[in-house]
Scaffold this active site. Structure first.
Site, PDB file in Angstrom:
ATOM      1  N   SER A   1      34.901  33.592  52.508  1.00  0.00           N
ATOM      2  CA  SER A   1      34.979  34.244  51.201  1.00  0.00           C
ATOM      3  C   SER A   1      35.140  33.173  50.135  1.00  0.00           C
ATOM      4  O   SER A   1      36.070  32.365  50.195  1.00  0.00           O
ATOM      5  CB  SER A   1      36.180  35.192  51.194  1.00  0.00           C
TER       6      SER A   1
ATOM      7  N   LYS B   1      30.508  35.341  51.617  1.00  0.00           N
ATOM      8  CA  LYS B   1      30.919  36.414  50.688  1.00  0.00           C
ATOM      9  C   LYS B   1      31.260  35.778  49.354  1.00  0.00           C
ATOM     10  O   LYS B   1      32.015  34.809  49.304  1.00  0.00           O
ATOM     11  CB  LYS B   1      32.121  37.155  51.281  1.00  0.00           C
ATOM     12  N   LEU B   2      30.681  36.326  48.301  1.00  0.00           N
ATOM     13  CA  LEU B   2      30.979  35.843  46.953  1.00  0.00           C
ATOM     14  C   LEU B   2      31.877  36.849  46.255  1.00  0.00           C
ATOM     15  O   LEU B   2      31.590  38.042  46.241  1.00  0.00           O
ATOM     16  CB  LEU B   2      29.697  35.688  46.121  1.00  0.00           C
ATOM     17  N   LYS B   3      32.941  36.362  45.664  1.00  0.00           N
ATOM     18  CA  LYS B   3      33.753  37.212  44.806  1.00  0.00           C
ATOM     19  C   LYS B   3      32.987  37.410  43.497  1.00  0.00           C
ATOM     20  O   LYS B   3      32.412  36.439  42.964  1.00  0.00           O
ATOM     21  CB  LYS B   3      35.099  36.529  44.532  1.00  0.00           C
TER      22      LYS B   3
ATOM     23  N   ASP C   1      32.186  40.872  46.818  1.00  0.00           N
ATOM     24  CA  ASP C   1      33.443  41.627  46.773  1.00  0.00           C
ATOM     25  C   ASP C   1      33.948  41.651  45.330  1.00  0.00           C
ATOM     26  O   ASP C   1      34.214  40.606  44.740  1.00  0.00           O
ATOM     27  CB  ASP C   1      34.482  40.955  47.683  1.00  0.00           C
TER      28      ASP C   1
ATOM     29  N   ASN D   1      36.695  43.551  44.275  1.00  0.00           N
ATOM     30  CA  ASN D   1      38.119  43.899  44.159  1.00  0.00           C
ATOM     31  C   ASN D   1      38.356  44.912  43.035  1.00  0.00           C
ATOM     32  O   ASN D   1      39.233  44.726  42.173  1.00  0.00           O
ATOM     33  CB  ASN D   1      38.986  42.648  43.967  1.00  0.00           C
TER      34      ASN D   1
ATOM     35  N   GLU E   1      31.474  45.115  48.442  1.00  0.00           N
ATOM     36  CA  GLU E   1      32.832  45.511  48.843  1.00  0.00           C
ATOM     37  C   GLU E   1      33.624  45.972  47.615  1.00  0.00           C
ATOM     38  O   GLU E   1      33.692  45.266  46.610  1.00  0.00           O
ATOM     39  CB  GLU E   1      33.490  44.298  49.499  1.00  0.00           C
TER      40      GLU E   1
ATOM     41  N   ASP F   1      37.489  48.351  50.972  1.00  0.00           N
ATOM     42  CA  ASP F   1      38.633  47.531  51.384  1.00  0.00           C
ATOM     43  C   ASP F   1      39.897  48.232  50.867  1.00  0.00           C
ATOM     44  O   ASP F   1      40.497  49.042  51.587  1.00  0.00           O
ATOM     45  CB  ASP F   1      38.445  46.114  50.800  1.00  0.00           C
TER      46      ASP F   1
ATOM     47  N   LYS G   1      41.974  45.516  57.325  1.00  0.00           N
ATOM     48  CA  LYS G   1      43.086  44.567  57.201  1.00  0.00           C
ATOM     49  C   LYS G   1      44.320  45.292  57.701  1.00  0.00           C
ATOM     50  O   LYS G   1      44.684  46.341  57.163  1.00  0.00           O
ATOM     51  CB  LYS G   1      43.312  44.184  55.729  1.00  0.00           C
TER      52      LYS G   1
ATOM     53  N   GLY H   1      40.590  39.392  55.259  1.00  0.00           N
ATOM     54  CA  GLY H   1      41.578  38.313  55.296  1.00  0.00           C
ATOM     55  C   GLY H   1      42.441  38.345  54.056  1.00  0.00           C
ATOM     56  O   GLY H   1      42.029  38.859  53.012  1.00  0.00           O
TER      57      GLY H   1
HETATM   58  O1  SMG Z   1      41.598  35.277  53.934  1.00  0.00           O
HETATM   59  O2  SMG Z   1      39.662  34.356  53.630  1.00  0.00           O
HETATM   60  C1  SMG Z   1      40.582  35.073  53.262  1.00  0.00           C
HETATM   61  C2  SMG Z   1      40.460  35.764  51.935  1.00  0.00           C
HETATM   62  C3  SMG Z   1      39.421  36.798  51.989  1.00  0.00           C
HETATM   63  O3  SMG Z   1      38.432  37.548  49.982  1.00  0.00           O
HETATM   64  C4  SMG Z   1      39.356  37.632  50.735  1.00  0.00           C
HETATM   65  N1  SMG Z   1      40.375  38.486  50.527  1.00  0.00           N
HETATM   66  O4  SMG Z   1      39.774  41.515  48.787  1.00  0.00           O
HETATM   67  O5  SMG Z   1      39.034  40.844  50.649  1.00  0.00           O
HETATM   68  C5  SMG Z   1      39.709  40.648  49.654  1.00  0.00           C
HETATM   69  C6  SMG Z   1      40.461  39.366  49.408  1.00  0.00           C
HETATM   70  C7  SMG Z   1      41.876  39.667  49.098  1.00  0.00           C
HETATM   71  C8  SMG Z   1      42.789  38.520  49.092  1.00  0.00           C
HETATM   72  S1  SMG Z   1      42.907  37.744  47.585  1.00  0.00           S
HETATM   73  C9  SMG Z   1      44.329  36.784  47.699  1.00  0.00           C
HETATM   74 MG    MG Z   2      38.149  42.682  49.562  1.00  0.00          MG
END
Ligand code: SMG
Ligand code: MG
Length: 368
Positions: free
Chosen positions: A135, A161-163, A189, A191, A214, A239, A263, A291
């Site tokens: 990610s 995965k790109l935020k 993703d 969020n 996501e 998620d 998760k 994660g």
């Molecule tokens: O553990 O590699 C990891 C982070 C993966 O992008 C990731 N997590 O929304 O999926 C999600 C984010 C939430 C954590 S942000 C601190």
């Molecule tokens: Mg996520």
């Protein structure tokens, strides 16, 4: 099993680089750990709540209070304690899945270490390895993003995965596709950073053949996700919205998602996480392991969970080196884009004493 003492620790481990999402930036992993000593041996749990309540309503300081004041007394009051009895004993406490999950994880670890069974054996997994994705946080410029993606692909990561966030979505995806081609498994993703009014923008991602989008909308907006799923070609993965196996079943039936990110902390622990896996499998919905920047402790449990059969997509289960120069445990090392499922008793890993001593910022005995 009888709990003799409980210690809550905070560890702060620097990240190799800041991790920026649509809701904030992390520069360290500030984790709450639960350390149990029982009459049959020790157990470790990791709470995935962050320092601030931005990903979800929980935060690490709050989780510590909830564990000490409300969860632990319920568990200590059980006539017969095992991991299976933890969820029911805590069910009258509303919410706080990450706090509950951390306590259940420590109890499960103690139980399995004593029985000489690994988390993987407990889940009855058959795979010995899991595929790794990575990610990538929001970057200030395309050059840096492309360098990172290139580096991770070179390392062997099997999915990127790109935020994303409003204003940073189609452009980075296009840049990655133009540089690395259409064969790279790519997903995004948000969020929960978009609203129902953003359907047009998100449809702009359709031409890029993404595996999934996501959590584009708010966690409680299942109807919005269902409408979006109808309007887009790119599959919707949830998620933050999926807080239990029942919610997963509902979201699938409503058409709000066709893929689920699992998760354990978000759903109250590894036992409920396995139930989420099972309801998705029964409905033909693929899952992958999310994660929360876990230390080696949480990573060990995640990798074991991700070896269940319906985890058919690479997870955010990256190698320790993607996060930390030095992990709390022996590092998870990726070989050919995969991590090995630990096979030692319990988690199969434990904090290295010297690393634990250096990273610990606070510790408090809350029982015994
Ligand atoms: O553990 O590699 C990891 C982070 C993966 O992008 C990731 N997590 O929304 O999926 C999600 C984010 C939430 C954590 S942000 C601190
Ligand atoms: Mg996520």
């Amino acid at each position: 099993m009888k709990i003799e003492s409980v210690e809550l620790l905070r560890v702060e481990i620097p990240l190799v680089s800041p991790f920026r999402t649509s809701f904030g930036t992390d520069t360290v992993r500030d984790a709450l750990l639960v350390h149990l000593v029982t009459d049959i041996g020790e157990g470790w749990g990791e709470c995935v709540a962050d320092r601030e309540p931005l990903y979800s309503a929980e935060w690490a300081d709050g989780a510590a209070i909830v564990i000490e004041e409300f969860l632990l007394p319920r568990v200590l009051g059980l006539a017969s304690l095992d991991a299976e009895s933890v969820g029911p004993a805590l069910s009258d406490v509303e919410g706080h899945p990450m706090a509950k999950g951390a306590l259940e994880m420590a109890i499960l670890d103690a139980q399995l270490r004593a029985a000489d069974i690994s988390f993987g054996e407990y889940f009855a997994v058959e795979r010995k390895h899991v595929d790794c994705g990575v990610s990538i946080g929001i970057q200030d410029d395309d050059a840096r993003l492309l360098d990172l993606v290139g580096g991770y692909l070179h390392d062997g990561y099997r999915r990127i995965k790109l935020k994303i966030e409003p204003g940073y979505d189609v452009a980075p995806v296009r840049a990655v596709r133009e540089r690395f081609g259409d064969d790279v498994l790519l997903q995004v993703d948000a969020n929960a950073a978009y609203t129902r009014a953003d359907g047009g923008t998100l449809a702009g991602l359709d031409p890029f053949g993404l595996l999934l989008i996501e959590q584009p909308l708010a966690p409680d907006d299942l109807l919005g996700h269902a409408r979006l799923a109808h309007a887009l070609r790119t599959p919707i993965c949830l998620d933050e919205s999926i807080t239990s196996a029942r919610l997963a079943a509902d979201a699938i039936e409503l058409g709000a998602c066709s893929i689920v990110n699992i998760k354990a902390g978000r759903v109250g622990g590894y036992l409920e996480a396995r139930r989420v896996h099972d309801v998705c499998a029964a409905r033909g919905v693929p899952v992958w392991c999310g994660g929360m920047l876990e230390t080696g402790l949480g990573r060990a449990a995640n990798v074991a969970l991700a070896a269940l059969p319906n985890f058919t997509l690479p997870g955010d289960t990256s190698a320790s080196a993607r996060y930390f120069t030095e992990d709390l445990t022996d590092p998870f090392v990726m070989v050919e884009g995969r991590l090995e499922v630990p096979d030692g008793p319990g988690l199969g890993v434990e904090p290295r004493p010297d690393a634990l001593a250096r990273f610990t910022t606070a510790r408090r005995r809350v029982h015994g």
